[in-house]
Design a protein around this motif. Sequence first.
Motif, short mmCIF file in Angstrom:
data_model
loop_
_atom_site.label_atom_id
_atom_site.label_comp_id
_atom_site.label_asym_id
_atom_site.label_seq_id
_atom_site.Cartn_x
_atom_site.Cartn_y
_atom_site.Cartn_z
N ILE A 160 0.84 -1.19 0.00
CA ILE A 160 0.00 0.00 0.00
C ILE A 160 0.88 1.25 0.00
N ALA A 161 1.90 1.24 0.83
CA ALA A 161 2.72 2.43 1.01
C ALA A 161 3.47 2.83 -0.25
N THR A 162 3.99 1.86 -1.00
CA THR A 162 4.81 2.18 -2.16
C THR A 162 4.06 3.00 -3.21
N PRO A 163 2.88 2.56 -3.69
CA PRO A 163 2.18 3.40 -4.69
C PRO A 163 1.68 4.72 -4.13
N VAL A 164 1.30 4.77 -2.85
CA VAL A 164 0.83 6.03 -2.27
C VAL A 164 1.98 7.03 -2.16
N LEU A 165 3.14 6.55 -1.79
CA LEU A 165 4.30 7.45 -1.68
C LEU A 165 4.67 8.07 -3.03
N THR A 166 4.55 7.29 -4.10
CA THR A 166 4.90 7.83 -5.42
C THR A 166 3.81 8.75 -5.95
N SER A 167 2.53 8.36 -5.78
CA SER A 167 1.45 9.15 -6.39
C SER A 167 1.00 10.33 -5.54
N VAL A 168 0.92 10.15 -4.24
CA VAL A 168 0.41 11.20 -3.36
C VAL A 168 1.53 12.09 -2.82
#
Length: 250
Positions: A160-168
């Motif tokens: 969860i954290a990986t895509p949120v860190l890149t997109s958000v």
Amino acid sequence: MDLLAFALNVALGALLGTMGGLFGIGGGLIAIPALGVLFGLDQQLAQGTALVMVVPNVLLALWRYHQRNRIDPRYAAVLAATSFGFAWLASLFAVRIDAESMRLAFVAFLLALAAYNFARMFMAKAQASSELRHPWPWLGVLGGISGAAGGLFGVGGAVIATPVLTSVFGTSQLMAQGLSLALAAPGTAVTLATYGLHDHVNWTMGLPLAVGGLLSISWGVRMAHALPEHVLRSLFCAFLLLCAVLLAVK
């Protein structure tokens, strides 16, 4: 366990460890459906056994990522602290859920995650930066949500954290994977302890998986740094879909 079974589990752990290093997730996301499909473990037992491999893999991968890309200690600390607390609470809930309900929930979790990552491939890409797009205390919210998912499903929260860190938050993929490992380290440890105390861990199977993972995870980290970022994201999306299909057909 005989010598052949031990060797096969080490080899499986090596494959899973390579993939864990490549995607920065410790290997648990694919280990769980693999243990369920190949060995017939129920959902909680598969999650707990996979964590035996995931915990040392996450720690080693975190060290390797930090060697190549320094991780800001402020960001890592707030992610780790909130992840630990929520992972512990969620894991206490997870060990009491019916195994079949847990399996279906895990499949739904993977499909939602795959859909989100697939959609991101067609979204406008913001310029990645070493500076966060939002104030760093907001990482505590991400750490709590990711930690809760990790404690519930035994996957460490990095998925969860990986895509949120890149997109958000606007980080690069490599920075996101390093921070996600910092988040996952304490959460996976407390989740493994909870599952172990409730007899949801097959240590005989998990320990050789951990040996194989430790021997190979550095290869995955090297591959992650060698691949273009768009290729890494595409592979991660395909990887999530594969995991969902494997577990759904069980």
